[in-house]
Design an enzyme around this catalytic site. Structure first.
Site, PDB file in Angstrom:
ATOM      1  N   LYS A  73       4.982  -7.012  -1.761  1.00  0.00           N
ATOM      2  CA  LYS A  73       5.702  -6.815  -2.238  1.00  0.00           C
ATOM      3  C   LYS A  73       6.425  -7.866  -3.259  1.00  0.00           C
ATOM      4  CE  LYS A  73       7.855  -4.998   2.201  1.00  0.00           C
ATOM      5  NZ  LYS A  73       8.498  -5.209   3.230  1.00  0.00           N
ATOM      6  N   ASN A  94      10.150  -2.824  -2.099  1.00  0.00           N
ATOM      7  CA  ASN A  94       8.611  -1.963  -1.041  1.00  0.00           C
ATOM      8  C   ASN A  94       8.671  -0.560  -1.550  1.00  0.00           C
ATOM      9  OD1 ASN A  94      11.615  -0.995  -0.659  1.00  0.00           O
ATOM     10  ND2 ASN A  94      10.894  -0.802   2.254  1.00  0.00           N
TER      11      ASN A  94
END
Ligand code: NAP
Length: 294
Positions: A73, A94
């Site tokens: 991420k 994300n």
């Protein structure tokens, strides 16, 4: 789920490692199927060596978009050209959305959390919130609550080698949003009791309550909840952790993490397709799978 794949079928997916047991393919493919969208969503398990090539492939393969999960991420944040407000606050992405030749990064976990509470008529605006645990999920929900006019957030985190750095990160979110955010030691039971007593909402964002810790609670004494705050557990398997069962027995409104999972997916889905996900129908399919214990 049967699907006719053609030359027109578009690709979406989640990039992570490990990711083979992810529920995201089920969620998105069910939604594509219900809405008749000609697309497939795959779990793309990628090694660190190939991560940049994989990110580049989102554009090269003309993908609808991609989700990114652990441990990539942060790298996704560095990869994209522009960031949404909540992605900037958290430093993680994300969801990657291609737009006019650029890649835009979002973090939909927090909005998923807020919407899962709204589903139960709980609005964080003006509320005092205690968050137990300070990992990736906590960061996303704290940032989104701070953007949603919460009154005050207190995060409890174990006093280990990452305490100071995590404290600074949350203080930064507080400074940028003008919301009071404190990070206190998880080990300080009397302080935790006092803060929980003043809270409207208590959120478990630790791993306590799943797997080997399924018989444990993230707080020492359930009587700390006697004023009946809303109690949220980000865990969705088991559907009701011991913490939620005991909080419910004390009269608290309890909310598990399934709504967050669904709504973060729905937010990504809408960014890629411009269509709302049929969340209720997808939830039915997801619950069926989880209840079979597959
Ligand atoms: P993470 O980054 O690993 O963070 C876990 C946090 O829990 C850390 O702050 C850790 O403390 C704390 N913790 C773990 N064990 C503890 C213990 N015994 N006592 C006190 N604190 C403890 O994980 P995450 O990604 O944030 O996920 C956290 C939970 O949320 C998991 O249960 C996950 O399944 C759930 N989740 C749900 C969704 C959803 O959509 N519903 C999404 C993401 C995550 P330290 O900081 O001291 O290590």
């Amino acid at each position: 789920m049967k699907k006719d794949i053609s030359g027109m079928t578009q690709l979406a997916g989640v990039i992570a490692n490990p990711i083979k047991h992810s529920l995201s393919p089920l969620i998105h493919n069910t939604a594509f199927s219900i809405l008749g969208i000609d697309a497939v969503y795959l779990a793309l398990e990628v090694t660190e060596t190939n991560i940049q090539t994989t990110f580049d492939s989102v554009s090269a393969l003309n993908m609808l978009g991609a989700n990114v999960s652990m441990p990539y991420k942060g790298e996704a944040y560095d990869f994209v050209d522009r960031h949404s407000e909540e992605a900037k606050l958290t430093g993680v992405v994300n969801t990657i959305v291609p737009h006019n030749g650029k890649m835009i990064g979002y973090n939909t976990d927090g909005i998923g959390f807020i919407r899962s509470l709204l589903d139960k008529q709980v609005n964080v605006k003006d509320k005092k919130v205690t968050v137990l645990g300070a990992g990736g999920a906590a960061k996303a929900i704290v940032a989104q609550m701070a953007l949603s006019e919460v009154n005050k957030i207190t995060v409890f985190k174990r006093q280990n080698e990452t305490f100071q750095e995590t404290q600074q990160m949350f203080l930064g979110i507080g400074q940028q949003t003008g919301v009071s955010i404190d990070v206190l030691p998880y080990e300080e039971a009397s302080l935790m009791k006092q803060i929980i007593h003043q809270s409207d909402i208590v959120v478990n964002s630790t791993n306590i309550g799943m797997g080997e810790t399924s018989l444990a609670c993230p707080i020492l004494d359930m009587s700390w909840l006697k004023h009946q705050p809303v109690v949220v557990d980000l865990i969705y398997y088991p559907e009701k952790t011991l913490f939620l069962m005991e909080a419910e027995a004390m009269g608290c409104l309890v909310i598990n993490g399934l709504g967050m999972l669904l709504h973060q997916a729905a937010a990504s889905f809408q960014l890629w397709t411009n269509q709302p996900m049929p969340v209720k129908e997808v939830e039915k399919v997801l619950l069926e799978k989880l209840r079979k214990g597959e």
